[in-house]
Write a protein that holds these residues in place. Structure first.
Motif, PDB file in Angstrom:
ATOM      1  N   ARG A  44       0.853  -1.185   0.000  1.00  0.00           N
ATOM      2  CA  ARG A  44       0.000   0.000   0.000  1.00  0.00           C
ATOM      3  C   ARG A  44       0.892   1.240   0.000  1.00  0.00           C
ATOM      4  NH1 ARG A  44      -5.411  -0.829   2.561  1.00  0.00           N
ATOM      5  NH2 ARG A  44      -5.633  -3.064   2.711  1.00  0.00           N
ATOM      6  N   SER A  46       0.626   5.846   0.097  1.00  0.00           N
ATOM      7  CA  SER A  46      -0.180   7.058   0.264  1.00  0.00           C
ATOM      8  C   SER A  46       0.620   8.245  -0.263  1.00  0.00           C
ATOM      9  CB  SER A  46      -0.501   7.318   1.737  1.00  0.00           C
ATOM     10  OG  SER A  46      -1.246   6.279   2.283  1.00  0.00           O
ATOM     11  N   LYS A  47      -0.071   9.147  -0.916  1.00  0.00           N
ATOM     12  CA  LYS A  47       0.578  10.391  -1.335  1.00  0.00           C
ATOM     13  C   LYS A  47       0.436  11.393  -0.188  1.00  0.00           C
ATOM     14  CE  LYS A  47       0.256  10.248  -6.291  1.00  0.00           C
ATOM     15  NZ  LYS A  47      -0.129  10.975  -7.494  1.00  0.00           N
ATOM     16  N   ARG A  57      -3.706   3.407  -0.720  1.00  0.00           N
ATOM     17  CA  ARG A  57      -4.219   2.663  -1.872  1.00  0.00           C
ATOM     18  C   ARG A  57      -3.358   1.435  -2.101  1.00  0.00           C
ATOM     19  NH1 ARG A  57      -4.376   6.930  -6.582  1.00  0.00           N
ATOM     20  NH2 ARG A  57      -4.272   4.959  -7.701  1.00  0.00           N
ATOM     21  N   GLN A  58      -3.953   0.402  -2.683  1.00  0.00           N
ATOM     22  CA  GLN A  58      -3.216  -0.796  -3.049  1.00  0.00           C
ATOM     23  C   GLN A  58      -2.314  -0.461  -4.234  1.00  0.00           C
ATOM     24  OE1 GLN A  58      -3.143  -3.774  -1.684  1.00  0.00           O
ATOM     25  NE2 GLN A  58      -4.860  -3.644  -0.279  1.00  0.00           N
ATOM     26  N   LEU A  59      -1.071  -0.896  -4.184  1.00  0.00           N
ATOM     27  CA  LEU A  59      -0.137  -0.610  -5.261  1.00  0.00           C
ATOM     28  C   LEU A  59      -0.573  -1.272  -6.566  1.00  0.00           C
ATOM     29  CD1 LEU A  59       2.503   0.766  -6.031  1.00  0.00           C
ATOM     30  CD2 LEU A  59       3.683  -1.338  -5.424  1.00  0.00           C
ATOM     31  N   ASP A  61      -3.612  -2.041  -7.572  1.00  0.00           N
ATOM     32  CA  ASP A  61      -4.768  -1.331  -8.122  1.00  0.00           C
ATOM     33  C   ASP A  61      -4.339  -0.016  -8.781  1.00  0.00           C
ATOM     34  OD1 ASP A  61      -6.284  -3.380  -7.097  1.00  0.00           O
ATOM     35  OD2 ASP A  61      -6.961  -2.241  -5.339  1.00  0.00           O
ATOM     36  N   ALA A  62      -3.425   0.704  -8.130  1.00  0.00           N
ATOM     37  CA  ALA A  62      -2.955   1.972  -8.673  1.00  0.00           C
ATOM     38  C   ALA A  62      -2.190   1.753  -9.978  1.00  0.00           C
ATOM     39  CB  ALA A  62      -2.078   2.688  -7.651  1.00  0.00           C
ATOM     40  N   ASN A  63      -1.381   0.687 -10.039  1.00  0.00           N
ATOM     41  CA  ASN A  63      -0.644   0.394 -11.274  1.00  0.00           C
ATOM     42  C   ASN A  63      -1.594   0.033 -12.403  1.00  0.00           C
ATOM     43  OD1 ASN A  63       1.867   0.903 -10.235  1.00  0.00           O
ATOM     44  ND2 ASN A  63       2.288  -1.225  -9.721  1.00  0.00           N
ATOM     45  N   ALA A  65      -4.727   1.002 -12.744  1.00  0.00           N
ATOM     46  CA  ALA A  65      -5.423   2.230 -13.138  1.00  0.00           C
ATOM     47  C   ALA A  65      -4.517   3.118 -14.010  1.00  0.00           C
ATOM     48  CB  ALA A  65      -5.900   2.987 -11.911  1.00  0.00           C
ATOM     49  N   ALA A  66      -3.245   3.230 -13.626  1.00  0.00           N
ATOM     50  CA  ALA A  66      -2.312   4.044 -14.398  1.00  0.00           C
ATOM     51  C   ALA A  66      -2.075   3.453 -15.777  1.00  0.00           C
ATOM     52  CB  ALA A  66      -0.994   4.185 -13.639  1.00  0.00           C
ATOM     53  N   GLU A  69      -5.140   4.163 -17.889  1.00  0.00           N
ATOM     54  CA  GLU A  69      -5.179   5.583 -18.272  1.00  0.00           C
ATOM     55  C   GLU A  69      -4.156   5.867 -19.377  1.00  0.00           C
ATOM     56  OE1 GLU A  69      -4.015   9.822 -16.229  1.00  0.00           O
ATOM     57  OE2 GLU A  69      -5.048   8.328 -14.996  1.00  0.00           O
TER      58      GLU A  69
END
Length: 76
Positions: A44, A46-47, A57-59, A61-63, A65-66, A69
């Motif tokens: 996980r 956080s900014k 956030r889960q890493l 999930d963020a990857n 999403a990126a 995008e």
């Protein structure tokens, strides 16, 4: 003498990940399931802005999403 993993173009960390995955897959079912659970990661992050922590956030999930995008912005 050059190590085989280095000659194959792998980093040592990547070599260890591949080797551990091969060992886990070679185990019998009961031992394999326990070993595969140990191999999973839950990272996980956080900014931080203005001295305050954002929502964790889960890493993975963020990857994802990126990457989605980047794929949509690249096709436009």
């Amino acid at each position: 003498m050059v190590f085989a993993w280095k000659a194959a173009g792998l980093t040592y960390n990547r070599y260890l990940a591949v080797a551990s995955r091969v060992v886990r897959r070679s185990l019998k079912d009961d031992k394999r399931l326990a070993a595969e659970r140990r191999g999973e990661m839950d990272l996980r992050f956080s900014k931080w802005e203005n001295g305050k922590q954002g929502e964790p956030r889960q890493l993975a999930d963020a990857n994802a999403a990126a990457a989605a995008e980047a794929a949509t912005s690249g096709s436009a």
